[in-house]
Structures are given as structure tokens and as C-alpha cells.
Design an enzyme around this catalytic site. Sequence first.
Site, PDB file in Angstrom:
ATOM      1  N   GLU A  48      17.967  16.810 -24.356  1.00  0.00           N
ATOM      2  CA  GLU A  48      18.136  17.380 -25.695  1.00  0.00           C
ATOM      3  C   GLU A  48      18.487  16.344 -26.761  1.00  0.00           C
ATOM      4  O   GLU A  48      18.577  16.698 -27.947  1.00  0.00           O
ATOM      5  CB  GLU A  48      19.205  18.468 -25.640  1.00  0.00           C
ATOM      6  CG  GLU A  48      18.791  19.653 -24.779  1.00  0.00           C
ATOM      7  CD  GLU A  48      19.948  20.560 -24.409  1.00  0.00           C
ATOM      8  OE1 GLU A  48      19.726  21.772 -24.331  1.00  0.00           O
ATOM      9  OE2 GLU A  48      21.069  20.051 -24.202  1.00  0.00           O
ATOM     10  N   LYS A 161      20.917  12.719 -22.961  1.00  0.00           N
ATOM     11  CA  LYS A 161      22.029  13.644 -22.792  1.00  0.00           C
ATOM     12  C   LYS A 161      22.146  14.112 -21.347  1.00  0.00           C
ATOM     13  O   LYS A 161      23.248  14.288 -20.824  1.00  0.00           O
ATOM     14  CB  LYS A 161      21.835  14.859 -23.707  1.00  0.00           C
ATOM     15  CG  LYS A 161      22.976  15.876 -23.645  1.00  0.00           C
ATOM     16  CD  LYS A 161      22.732  17.018 -24.617  1.00  0.00           C
ATOM     17  CE  LYS A 161      23.897  18.001 -24.593  1.00  0.00           C
ATOM     18  NZ  LYS A 161      23.703  19.133 -25.529  1.00  0.00           N
ATOM     19  N   GLN A 162      20.992  14.288 -20.681  1.00  0.00           N
ATOM     20  CA  GLN A 162      20.981  14.899 -19.358  1.00  0.00           C
ATOM     21  C   GLN A 162      19.736  14.457 -18.584  1.00  0.00           C
ATOM     22  O   GLN A 162      18.915  13.706 -19.092  1.00  0.00           O
ATOM     23  CB  GLN A 162      20.997  16.423 -19.501  1.00  0.00           C
ATOM     24  CG  GLN A 162      19.776  16.988 -20.210  1.00  0.00           C
ATOM     25  CD  GLN A 162      20.126  18.004 -21.262  1.00  0.00           C
ATOM     26  OE1 GLN A 162      20.499  17.640 -22.362  1.00  0.00           O
ATOM     27  NE2 GLN A 162      20.011  19.286 -20.927  1.00  0.00           N
TER      28      GLN A 162
END
Length: 330
Positions: A48, A161-162
Site C-alpha cells: 500500500e 509497507k507489507q
Amino acid sequence: YQAAGEQAFMDDYGYELLFDTAVFWASRLEYSADDGKYHINNVIGPDEYKEHVNDNAYTNYMAWWNLNKAVSCYEELSEEKPGLLGKLSEKLNLESYYEKWRELAGKIYLPQPGADLVIPQDASYLTLEDIDLTKYKEQEEVLLIYRDYNAEQINKLQVSKQADIMILFYLLENYFTDEVKKANWNYYEPRTLHDSSLSLSTHCILANDIGDRDMAYSLYQKSLNIDMGPFMKSSDGGIHSASIGGIWQSVVFGFGGVRILEGNLRIRPSLPKKWRKLSFHLNWHGQDLFFTVTKESVKIENRTRVKAADIEIAGKAYQVFDEIEVSTER
């Protein structure tokens, strides 16, 4: 469907879902005369922190998988259930899509490993500014990077972010070599801040896959602390239920080594050093299977005993009708 073997689900819902999502992806692909490929532009992939990117690797590969699966299901139904195919074709106008899906699946752009075996997360990621992320990697709270950068600035940095590429390796693991997985792990994990509660469990599973058990266990412990640890500010608005599901996946798919590949059940465990035993249930094709994993063996009890369950254990195929114990010592 592959786990449950419920054909009624596919007939009533599954085929339609596959076909309709393939219709969507066909509408999202854009042809480029420069390379003769179809591209997916202006998306947000799993990461994201990267908005409005082109050719996100995860997105492109999953769209490619969807198109290929729609083609194979169309061909399957045309031979075995022409009546059902006719009903779905009338609803979704499938006859006009089948040949198009075949063309698109063969020409969709799939980002490939470079000389260093790293797959570009998207068309621009590897060209972005690469900064020292040490203080953010060592953070005790999430989202601390926003104290130094705004969202637009983060979008221009090599920071995630991930999990992004890692989810691709998790879902389509048999499409990539171990060398490619490890090279991408070494590149992207240091650039991933795990600012999403969904990130740690995926990385835990992949750390097991590449053989880094210490890292896997560390990530697992961090995932537990999202809602139960000493720094629970991220839980002020409520617990992270999807992350809790990820913890279960870390245990069963990560340390337990369970995976479903092309409809086949596999177990290849890798217990943490501190664990002596791991036990869990799985329902497979209507059979209640109870697994007991130690560092020396895998024991599987088929508690339903209606039919044998086909399972690959540590690389070898077995049929489990009642009970079996297989040594995993090397």
C-alpha cells in the site's frame, strides 16, 4: 474447492466467479506496440506504499493465472458439462471471451528476474531512491516513517509497507526457483517495514520456505505481539482478525509446511528450535486429518476413515486410510 472437493460449489458459484473475474482482467489489460505485450497500469498492488504503479508483479501474475484458469475451466465444461457452460455463456457472453482469454494469457507482461534474480515489484520500484531504513526497521510502533515523509514522498522511495512479491511466491511457489525466492527475499525484506499487520505472517511462511528458521520464528513472535505485546497502540481501534488468521497460517503453512499445489496436499515441516511438537487438524476432501509433527517424524491420523487421503510427506507420496507415521530425519 480443491481442499473440499465440493463440485456443487463450483457448479453453483465457482465457475462463474472465475469467468467473471477473467472478464474483468481482460478489460484492464492494455496493449503496447513497443513490446507486443499486454500490461496492467495504474494499480495499487499488495504494497500500500506504492500507489498508481504499472505492472505490479503480483497483480500481473495473478491476472495471468486467472485467465489461464478460466480457459481451462471453459474447456473442461465444454466437454463434461455443456449445459452448465451454455447457461453461464448466456449470462456472461463467454463465447466472445474464450479466444480473447487465450490470446491475453499468452501475451500478458510478466516481470522476470534480472541478472541478480530480483523481480521488479512494479515498473518503477527498482529505479526509486534507496534510503537507509534502519531506524524504521527497528521501530517499536508502526508507521513511524510518516514522521519524516508524507505519502507522496514514500511513494518515491524503495520502501514497502507489507509483503508484495512474497505473496506471489507463497501462492504460486512452484513457478519460481528457490534461488529466485531467496534473492528476492534478500532484496525486499530489508526494504519492508511490516507497517501492515498482514505482512509478518506471510514473511514468516516464506522465511521457512527459504530455510531461515531463526528469522521465521522472530517474525512469528512479532506477529503475536501485534495484539498481545507490550506496544499495542495499533490495536486501539480493535484487534486485527485477519492477522490472527495469519498467525494460524504461520503455524500450519509455515512451521508445519502444509501447502496445496495443483490440488495436491503436501506437508514438509520445519519446527522452530524451541518447539518439540506441533499438532493440528485439517479437513481434506471430507476427511478429518489430525497431524502430529515432531523434529523426527510426521504422524497423520485419518479419523474419518471413509477413503484414503493422498498426501505428499517430505517429498514422497502416501495414502492415509487410517494412520501413518513417517520419519523426517535426514
